[in-house]
Scaffold this motif. Structure first.
Motif, mmCIF file in Angstrom:
data_model
loop_
_atom_site.group_PDB
_atom_site.id
_atom_site.type_symbol
_atom_site.label_atom_id
_atom_site.label_comp_id
_atom_site.label_asym_id
_atom_site.label_seq_id
_atom_site.Cartn_x
_atom_site.Cartn_y
_atom_site.Cartn_z
ATOM 1 N N TYR A 451 43.334 47.038 29.296
ATOM 2 C CA TYR A 451 42.907 47.064 30.697
ATOM 3 C C TYR A 451 41.405 46.836 30.703
ATOM 4 C CZ TYR A 451 41.617 48.796 35.334
ATOM 5 O OH TYR A 451 41.092 48.908 36.606
ATOM 6 N N ASP A 452 40.974 45.738 31.325
ATOM 7 C CA ASP A 452 39.559 45.371 31.270
ATOM 8 C C ASP A 452 39.080 44.972 32.660
ATOM 9 O OD1 ASP A 452 37.106 44.600 29.681
ATOM 10 O OD2 ASP A 452 37.580 42.671 30.610
ATOM 11 N N VAL A 453 37.893 45.458 33.022
ATOM 12 C CA VAL A 453 37.309 45.158 34.324
ATOM 13 C C VAL A 453 35.879 44.675 34.132
ATOM 14 C CG1 VAL A 453 36.719 46.032 36.616
ATOM 15 C CG2 VAL A 453 38.654 47.011 35.376
ATOM 16 N N HIS A 454 35.517 43.611 34.821
ATOM 17 C CA HIS A 454 34.100 43.269 34.872
ATOM 18 C C HIS A 454 33.785 42.636 36.219
ATOM 19 C CE1 HIS A 454 35.401 39.152 33.689
ATOM 20 N NE2 HIS A 454 34.301 38.777 34.314
ATOM 21 N N ALA A 455 32.517 42.761 36.631
ATOM 22 C CA ALA A 455 32.075 42.240 37.915
ATOM 23 C C ALA A 455 31.839 40.742 37.809
ATOM 24 C CB ALA A 455 30.804 42.939 38.369
ATOM 25 N N VAL A 456 32.350 39.994 38.800
ATOM 26 C CA VAL A 456 32.173 38.556 38.806
ATOM 27 C C VAL A 456 30.748 38.188 39.163
ATOM 28 C CG1 VAL A 456 32.934 36.396 39.862
ATOM 29 C CG2 VAL A 456 34.596 38.181 39.346
ATOM 30 N N THR A 457 30.156 38.933 40.110
ATOM 31 C CA THR A 457 28.775 38.694 40.529
ATOM 32 C C THR A 457 28.028 40.015 40.528
ATOM 33 O OG1 THR A 457 29.404 38.960 42.855
ATOM 34 C CG2 THR A 457 29.396 36.718 41.958
ATOM 35 N N GLU A 458 26.736 39.967 40.876
ATOM 36 C CA GLU A 458 25.932 41.174 40.925
ATOM 37 C C GLU A 458 26.109 41.883 42.269
ATOM 38 O OE1 GLU A 458 21.932 40.075 40.158
ATOM 39 O OE2 GLU A 458 22.289 39.523 38.064
ATOM 40 N N GLY A 459 25.698 43.133 42.313
ATOM 41 C CA GLY A 459 25.710 43.888 43.563
ATOM 42 C C GLY A 459 26.919 44.783 43.694
ATOM 43 N N THR A 460 26.805 45.746 44.594
ATOM 44 C CA THR A 460 27.897 46.703 44.794
ATOM 45 C C THR A 460 29.090 46.081 45.497
ATOM 46 O OG1 THR A 460 26.845 47.448 46.848
ATOM 47 C CG2 THR A 460 26.316 48.665 44.838
ATOM 48 N N ASP A 461 28.906 44.912 46.113
ATOM 49 C CA ASP A 461 30.025 44.247 46.791
ATOM 50 C C ASP A 461 30.643 43.158 45.928
ATOM 51 O OD1 ASP A 461 27.905 42.521 46.817
ATOM 52 O OD2 ASP A 461 28.190 41.856 48.896
ATOM 53 N N ALA A 462 30.331 43.173 44.657
ATOM 54 C CA ALA A 462 30.816 42.126 43.766
ATOM 55 C C ALA A 462 32.327 42.186 43.618
ATOM 56 C CB ALA A 462 30.168 42.268 42.388
ATOM 57 N N GLN A 463 32.923 41.009 43.404
ATOM 58 C CA GLN A 463 34.345 40.973 43.098
ATOM 59 C C GLN A 463 34.578 41.559 41.715
ATOM 60 O OE1 GLN A 463 37.404 38.056 44.637
ATOM 61 N NE2 GLN A 463 35.759 36.716 43.956
ATOM 62 N N ALA A 464 35.668 42.279 41.582
ATOM 63 C CA ALA A 464 36.070 42.788 40.268
ATOM 64 C C ALA A 464 37.137 41.862 39.713
ATOM 65 C CB ALA A 464 36.619 44.202 40.394
ATOM 66 N N GLU A 465 36.934 41.415 38.471
ATOM 67 C CA GLU A 465 37.944 40.617 37.789
ATOM 68 C C GLU A 465 38.624 41.528 36.771
ATOM 69 O OE1 GLU A 465 37.849 36.174 36.646
ATOM 70 O OE2 GLU A 465 37.203 37.253 34.849
ATOM 71 N N VAL A 466 39.925 41.689 36.921
ATOM 72 C CA VAL A 466 40.683 42.621 36.087
ATOM 73 C C VAL A 466 41.646 41.852 35.195
ATOM 74 C CG1 VAL A 466 42.290 44.561 36.084
ATOM 75 C CG2 VAL A 466 40.502 44.436 37.830
#
Length: 527
Positions: A451-466
């Protein structure tokens, strides 16, 4: 240790200079692990640490000295009697111990750091090297900042060190300042102008501040050096040191212009790189020479086509020679038909010409939209069942309650084959609760492998890619589902369902044990 004119001694200082990198400190057990692998690799000299620096460093050097079977074990000591004695204590248990002592010689170091005159430093060299030699037969002396030291004075220092008993003379490019021609000239000058230069082995220790550490090291060999000091992955202070793996493979790959030998086993280089990266928490850049993730990866269609016909077209050494399993053809928008066909064969597909052309067109379209093309993406292009399976199970609604009060709860509604069902589940955290809800609505035996999560872009509203990887417990086959959403939990649920759908399709297709073929039968050739 050979002293023949064509033998280059590899001196690894990963555990000393490498560990001095900010944030790269290793534990006692990690140092022992790295040292054991270096010894297995037949590294000639392992600089195990700086014994005076701390009790932990002293203990590590001592234990490495006791355990090592093949390598010389060196400890570093300043030109201070207490340092040298402590170092002697640490390495004395080695089968082949060495004391490595150093002192600054450049004008800027003498004026601002040492606050000593040239004559005072000459006296220090005589006293401290004599002391070290009384404790150990193998003594290395280094002139810190040698490449910014006047050559006439440097020659006097080298002469003094050899007369006092130094068996190895190291002239380091401490600040990564010099260039190859200067490095070669430095050692030629020392060997020609120091009367007893033949009584010691000369060594080079190059830093990479201008990106020339390896080039300078090779130039030093041409100038008469027969020991190179380096580190795994080029780890070290500031921009790092000359990379051991690059030195070794330069000598082996270009032996026509670098007619020298070294004892290091190259097939262990990748293993050593991964170990040092793990214990130091310093990741290796993808395009790092020899051991980088992309060192034997090809995406360009022209390159891939050449590789499939003959690996020598775009590789100057075999991946196996440095411990990599095989060449990787990275699928992307630059990939050509031959590479795509080879990838399909690896995945167990045999397509008609029309079906292949249709899949290739869709692959190119996907590659224009998606940066990373995974095996599962390619399977989805050619497996009609994948799309229908993904459509038969969808997230309709998800509500998660989380916080410090617990328990975390997920209320999930899924549409499965056109019929909606809702369930509420609890879990050890919001993600666990969400996955439990999926399992309740669609029971299965698959095991969560990643199970891996990382932010696609910067900022608190960034999309999460799981990314979610599930493993079929019966066959061991693994599949990965991916999804992106501004809500991490929604992305998690969709990724889990995507992986579950793919796993079910593979079960229905019955290809879980499809054979995996080698790289299109490409012949393995020498470098």
């Amino acid at each position: 240790m050979s002293k023949s004119k064509d033998q280059v001694i590899i001196f690894d200082t990963t555990l000393r200079d490498g560990e001095q990198s900010p944030g790269a400190t290793m534990t006692f057990d990690e140092k022992l692990q790295v040292a054991a692998l270096l010894d297995e690799m037949r590294v000639d000299v392992i600089e195990a640490g700086f014994p005076i620096a701390s009790e932990g460093d002293f203990e590590a050097v001592s234990e490495i000295a006791r355990r090592t079977e093949h390598s010389v074990i060196a400890g570093l000591a300043r030109a201070i009697p207490g340092d040298i004695k402590r170092c002697g204590e640490a390495v004395k248990h080695a089968k082949r111990p060495r004391i490595h002592t150093f002192v600054s010689t450049s004008p800027i170091h003498l004026e601002f750091q040492m606050r000593k005159t040239q004559e005072e430093v000459l006296d220090i060299i005589h006293e401290t090297v004599t002391l070290a030699r009384s404790l150990c037969d193998d003594v290395e002396w280094s002139a810190m900042d040698a490449t910014r030291t006047p050559l006439d004075y440097l020659a006097r220092c080298v002469d003094a060190a050899i007369k006092a008993g130094a068996t190895t003379i190291n002239l380091p490019d401490t600040v990564g300042y010099t260039v190859p021609d200067e490095m070669r000239h430095l050692f030629v000058t020392m060997r020609e102008n120091v009367a007893n230069s033949d009584k010691a082995i000369f060594s080079a220790h190059c830093h990479n501040d201008l990106g020339m550490a390896v080039a300078n090291s090779l130039a030093a060999i041409d100038g008469g050096v027969r020991q190179i000091e380096c580190t795994i992955n080029g780890l070290g202070e500031r921009a790092g040191n000359a990379a051991l793996e690059e030195i070794v493979m330069a000598l082996k790959t270009r032996n026509d212009v670098l007619p020298y030998a070294c004892n290091v086993k190259p097939e262990l280089l990748t293993r050593a790189s991964k170990l040092v990266a793990a214990v130091s928490s310093f990741p290796v850049q993808y395009n790092k020479a020899i051991v980088g993730r992309n060192a034997f990866a090809h995406e360009s269609g022209i390159h891939q086509d050449g590789m499939l016909k003959n690996q020598e077209t775009y590789e100057i050494m075999t991946p196996e020679s440095v411990g990599v399993t095989k060449t990787s053809l990275v699928m992307g928008k630059h990939s050509g038909r031959n590479a795509f066909k080879s990838k399909l064969e690896d995945l167990g597909y045999e397509l008609s010409d029309n079906a292949f052309q249709d899949a290739f067109v869709r692959f190119k379209a996907l590659a224009d939209r998606k940066k990373h093309i995974y095996d599962e993406d390619i399977e989805a292009l050619v497996d009609e069942g994948i799309a229908s399976a993904a459509d038969r199970m969808k997230v309709v609604a998800l509500t998660v309650i989380a916080g410090t009060m617990g328990p975390q709860t997920a209320t999930l509604t899924l549409d499965i084959d056109g019929q909606q069902s809702t369930v509420q589940s609890v879990g050890n955290g919001p993600v666990d609760a969400t996955f439990n809800a999926i399992n309740a609505l669609h029971p299965h035996e698959a095991k969560l492998a990643l199970y891996d999560v990382h932010a696609v872009t910067e900022g608190t509203d960034a999309q999460a890619e799981v990314s979610v990887r599930l493993e079929d417990v019966e066959t061991g086959r693994q599949v990965t589902g991916r999804s992106a959403d501004p809500d991490t939990l929604v992305a998690s649920a969709k990724a889990y369902i995507a992986a579950l759908s793919k796993l079910e399709v593979k079960r229905m297709r019955g290809d879980a044990t499809a054979p995996v073929k080698a790289l299109a039968g490409a012949e393995r050739r020498g470098p």
